[in-house]
Design a protein around this motif. Structure first.
Motif, PDB file in Angstrom:
ATOM      1  N   GLY A   1      37.313  -7.613 -40.819  1.00  0.00           N
ATOM      2  CA  GLY A   1      38.275  -6.659 -41.362  1.00  0.00           C
ATOM      3  C   GLY A   1      39.263  -7.398 -42.245  1.00  0.00           C
ATOM      4  N   SER A   2      40.060  -6.656 -42.980  1.00  0.00           N
ATOM      5  CA  SER A   2      41.074  -7.293 -43.829  1.00  0.00           C
ATOM      6  C   SER A   2      42.306  -7.675 -43.037  1.00  0.00           C
ATOM      7  N   TYR A   3      42.652  -6.852 -42.050  1.00  0.00           N
ATOM      8  CA  TYR A   3      43.873  -7.058 -41.281  1.00  0.00           C
ATOM      9  C   TYR A   3      43.561  -7.044 -39.792  1.00  0.00           C
ATOM     10  N   GLY A   4      44.239  -7.886 -39.040  1.00  0.00           N
ATOM     11  CA  GLY A   4      44.215  -7.777 -37.587  1.00  0.00           C
ATOM     12  C   GLY A   4      43.056  -8.440 -36.879  1.00  0.00           C
ATOM     13  N   LYS A   5      42.233  -9.218 -37.603  1.00  0.00           N
ATOM     14  CA  LYS A   5      41.066  -9.840 -36.946  1.00  0.00           C
ATOM     15  C   LYS A   5      41.478 -10.704 -35.759  1.00  0.00           C
ATOM     16  N   THR A   6      42.449 -11.583 -35.996  1.00  0.00           N
ATOM     17  CA  THR A   6      42.851 -12.516 -34.946  1.00  0.00           C
ATOM     18  C   THR A   6      43.525 -11.793 -33.791  1.00  0.00           C
ATOM     19  N   SER A   7      44.319 -10.767 -34.095  1.00  0.00           N
ATOM     20  CA  SER A   7      44.970  -9.999 -33.028  1.00  0.00           C
ATOM     21  C   SER A   7      43.936  -9.295 -32.163  1.00  0.00           C
ATOM     22  N   ILE A   8      42.968  -8.630 -32.800  1.00  0.00           N
ATOM     23  CA  ILE A   8      41.919  -7.950 -32.027  1.00  0.00           C
ATOM     24  C   ILE A   8      41.166  -8.963 -31.174  1.00  0.00           C
ATOM     25  N   LYS A   9      40.818 -10.094 -31.769  1.00  0.00           N
ATOM     26  CA  LYS A   9      40.091 -11.139 -31.030  1.00  0.00           C
ATOM     27  C   LYS A   9      40.851 -11.547 -29.778  1.00  0.00           C
ATOM     28  N   ASN A  10      42.143 -11.801 -29.924  1.00  0.00           N
ATOM     29  CA  ASN A  10      42.939 -12.244 -28.790  1.00  0.00           C
ATOM     30  C   ASN A  10      43.111 -11.156 -27.744  1.00  0.00           C
ATOM     31  N   PHE A  11      43.264  -9.906 -28.174  1.00  0.00           N
ATOM     32  CA  PHE A  11      43.406  -8.803 -27.215  1.00  0.00           C
ATOM     33  C   PHE A  11      42.100  -8.587 -26.448  1.00  0.00           C
ATOM     34  N   VAL A  12      40.977  -8.604 -27.158  1.00  0.00           N
ATOM     35  CA  VAL A  12      39.679  -8.472 -26.493  1.00  0.00           C
ATOM     36  C   VAL A  12      39.494  -9.590 -25.474  1.00  0.00           C
ATOM     37  N   ALA A  13      39.776 -10.811 -25.891  1.00  0.00           N
ATOM     38  CA  ALA A  13      39.592 -11.965 -25.010  1.00  0.00           C
ATOM     39  C   ALA A  13      40.488 -11.878 -23.779  1.00  0.00           C
TER      40      ALA A  13
ATOM     41  N   GLU B   1      43.271  -4.187 -49.595  1.00  0.00           N
ATOM     42  CA  GLU B   1      43.138  -5.025 -50.786  1.00  0.00           C
ATOM     43  C   GLU B   1      43.607  -6.457 -50.543  1.00  0.00           C
ATOM     44  N   ALA B   2      43.249  -7.017 -49.402  1.00  0.00           N
ATOM     45  CA  ALA B   2      43.512  -8.435 -49.157  1.00  0.00           C
ATOM     46  C   ALA B   2      42.458  -9.257 -49.888  1.00  0.00           C
ATOM     47  N   HIS B   3      42.882 -10.375 -50.491  1.00  0.00           N
ATOM     48  CA  HIS B   3      41.983 -11.248 -51.264  1.00  0.00           C
ATOM     49  C   HIS B   3      41.314 -10.477 -52.408  1.00  0.00           C
ATOM     50  N   ILE B   4      42.052  -9.545 -52.988  1.00  0.00           N
ATOM     51  CA  ILE B   4      41.481  -8.718 -54.048  1.00  0.00           C
ATOM     52  C   ILE B   4      41.090  -9.554 -55.261  1.00  0.00           C
ATOM     53  N   GLU B   5      41.738 -10.706 -55.458  1.00  0.00           N
ATOM     54  CA  GLU B   5      41.415 -11.551 -56.611  1.00  0.00           C
ATOM     55  C   GLU B   5      40.015 -12.130 -56.503  1.00  0.00           C
ATOM     56  N   TYR B   6      39.478 -12.202 -55.284  1.00  0.00           N
ATOM     57  CA  TYR B   6      38.118 -12.701 -55.105  1.00  0.00           C
ATOM     58  C   TYR B   6      37.086 -11.578 -55.184  1.00  0.00           C
ATOM     59  N   PHE B   7      37.423 -10.410 -54.633  1.00  0.00           N
ATOM     60  CA  PHE B   7      36.444  -9.324 -54.521  1.00  0.00           C
ATOM     61  C   PHE B   7      36.503  -8.316 -55.658  1.00  0.00           C
ATOM     62  N   LYS B   8      37.626  -8.275 -56.385  1.00  0.00           N
ATOM     63  CA  LYS B   8      37.799  -7.430 -57.573  1.00  0.00           C
ATOM     64  C   LYS B   8      37.995  -5.950 -57.260  1.00  0.00           C
TER      65      LYS B   8
END
Length: 481
Positions: A167-179, A247-254
């Motif tokens: 995902g663009s946002y919250g990957k690490t938070s979700i990972k930690n909550f799941v764990a 639109e995170a890292h939009i400069e890479y994905f356009k």
């Protein structure tokens, strides 16, 4: 006399090549060892001119005066540059191999030239180019070996369940909550910090994944199309999550469409059993997809935590967590759904949610010297930053924010952030030069400071804050950005 000059030129050449090599490998490490990103996507490309191109040209144009230029200009400049970095070069084995190869090449070149007396100058380009190319080939070979070893280890753990989150946002938070939630019932191991590249995951499996792990919780990041697919084919997760996409890292994905398509590459796992996809990503039905994002209600989020309700398979659970940020309820919600999939009861889930610990540097509340500090340094998306601003607005004392603004984003979103900051904060400290002009022109607060050098931040905060103040650190981007 001639031998003395030869010795001086020999030493200066070796040191100069190592200085340029140090600069090169530092920048490569920042940008995932991609030379194209260092050249084309660097946030401070003028550094290349100052610390690489001008010294490189000077070596071939200043003749006997280069030694003076090197000692009194190049060395001091590169020393000061390195000293001010807040993300210095980490001497990994990859870096060590590059530097060892570079030293060997430049010594071989210079000794050969000295013995043959056939070189007008010792040369700089050849050892750097050969070291970079040779190092790249070596690392590709070693990586394939490491990857095969990691794949074998995963396959040998027959009962291992793998959860992969993107995902663009919250990957690490979700990972930690799941764990954290699953760890109350199972033997869980989660990737550390924000490890989310194929290289990081391969190293994590080889070096850190315990053999008795029942659930391996991971995250997958991307800078280009195919990155998630590569990670998915390596891990082959049975459970996947696609969180909010923006639109995170939009400069890479356009385009947003390209971002969504890349995140959905995670659906190609050959062992996929269940995919949890946020409603903002797609509404296309699929037999293995469960959507999330609309099951949360009655959210009360303040500086003491969150109270909320979740509709869980027709039953309403009333939950409390000390985690800050109302937006985190979405991330907790998908963690709860995964916990139900793994057979946890509502009572077990309620207790686990109540005991959740904040993710480090993500709306982490710290009290020190009578001041309230909200450390949101690892949060770089607009929704999360706006929630940090909202939480600070509930505080009755003076309010201070330290931020570089949004990175790898648009001026429109930064202006939205500035508007929110103007409504809440008394003091704004802008770190870095990336968004400095935009903030300087549009901020309308009591106190405003623009810091190009974060080394002055501690002294400034000591002078500008006092007991009873709240300080928000929002998106702590390294100073090479």
């Amino acid at each position: 006399m001639e031998n003395y000059e030869t010795l001086i030129n020999f030493v200066v050449n070796v040191l100069f090549v190592l200085v340029l090599g140090w600069y090169l490998i530092t920048n490569l490490q920042w940008y995932d060892y991609k030379l194209s990103r260092v050249v084309l996507k660097h946030h401070k490309a003028h550094w290349h001119l100052i610390y690489f191109i001008i010294p490189f040209i000077a070596y071939y144009t200043t003749d006997k005066f280069f030694t003076i230029f090197f000692i009194f200009a190049v060395l001091p400049a590169i020393y000061l540059w390195h000293r001010k970095l807040d993300k210095k070069l980490v001497l990994t084995w990859r870096v060590k191999r590059f530097l060892i190869l570079l030293i060997a090449l430049v010594l071989f070149q210079d000794i050969l030239c000295t013995l043959k007396e056939a070189c007008a100058t010792y040369g700089v380009f050849m050892p750097l180019a050969v070291a970079y190319i040779g190092s790249t080939l070596i690392e590709k070979y070693l990586f394939e070996v490491y990857k095969r070893n990691a794949k074998y280890k995963l396959h040998s753990m027959k009962d291992l369940q793998i959860v992969c989150i993107t995902g663009s946002y919250g990957k690490t938070s979700i990972k930690n909550f799941v764990a954290q939630i699953l760890a109350t019932k199972y033997k869980v191991y989660a990737t550390p910090r924000s490890v989310n590249t194929i290289g990081g995951l391969v190293a994590d499996v080889n070096n850190s994944l315990p053999q008795d792990t029942q659930v391996y919780v991971t995250e997958a990041g991307a800078r280009q199309s195919g990155d998630i697919y590569t990670i998915t084919k390596f891990l082959e997760p049975q459970t996947v999550v696609v969180g909010r996409v923006g639109e995170a890292h939009i400069e890479y994905f356009k385009s947003l469409q390209n971002i969504i398509a890349t995140k959905l590459e995670i659906m190609h796992s050959p062992r996929l059993q269940t995919a949890y996809i946020h409603t903002s990503v797609t509404d296309e039905p699929h037999e293995k997809v469960k959507f999330f994002g609309n099951e949360i209600s009655n959210v009360l989020a303040d500086i003491n935590g969150i109270d909320f309700e979740i509709d869980l398979e027709g039953e309403i659970l009333k939950l409390h967590t000390d985690i800050l940020g109302g937006f985190q309820t979405m991330n907790i919600a998908v963690a709860i759904k995964i916990a139900k999939q793994f057979g946890m009861s509502n009572e077990e889930i309620t207790q686990a949610v109540a005991n959740l610990q904040p993710v480090e540097h993500r709306l982490q509340k710290i009290e020190a010297g009578g001041k309230i500090i909200i450390d949101d340094g690892y949060n770089g998306n607009i929704d999360g930053m706006l929630e940090g601003v909202r939480i600070c607005s509930l505080h009755s004392g003076e309010k201070v924010i330290v931020t570089p603004g949004l990175v790898e984003s648009s001026n429109e979103l930064n202006l939205k952030l500035i508007e929110a900051i103007n409504d809440v904060f008394d003091t704004v400290i802008v770190t870095g030069s990336l968004n400095a002009d935009l903030f300087d022109k549009n901020l309308n607060v009591k106190h405003k400071f623009i810091l190009a050098d974060k080394s002055k931040l501690t002294d400034l905060l000591a002078k500008q804050t006092k007991a009873g103040d709240i300080i928000l650190f929002a998106n702590d981007a390294p100073n090479f950005i």
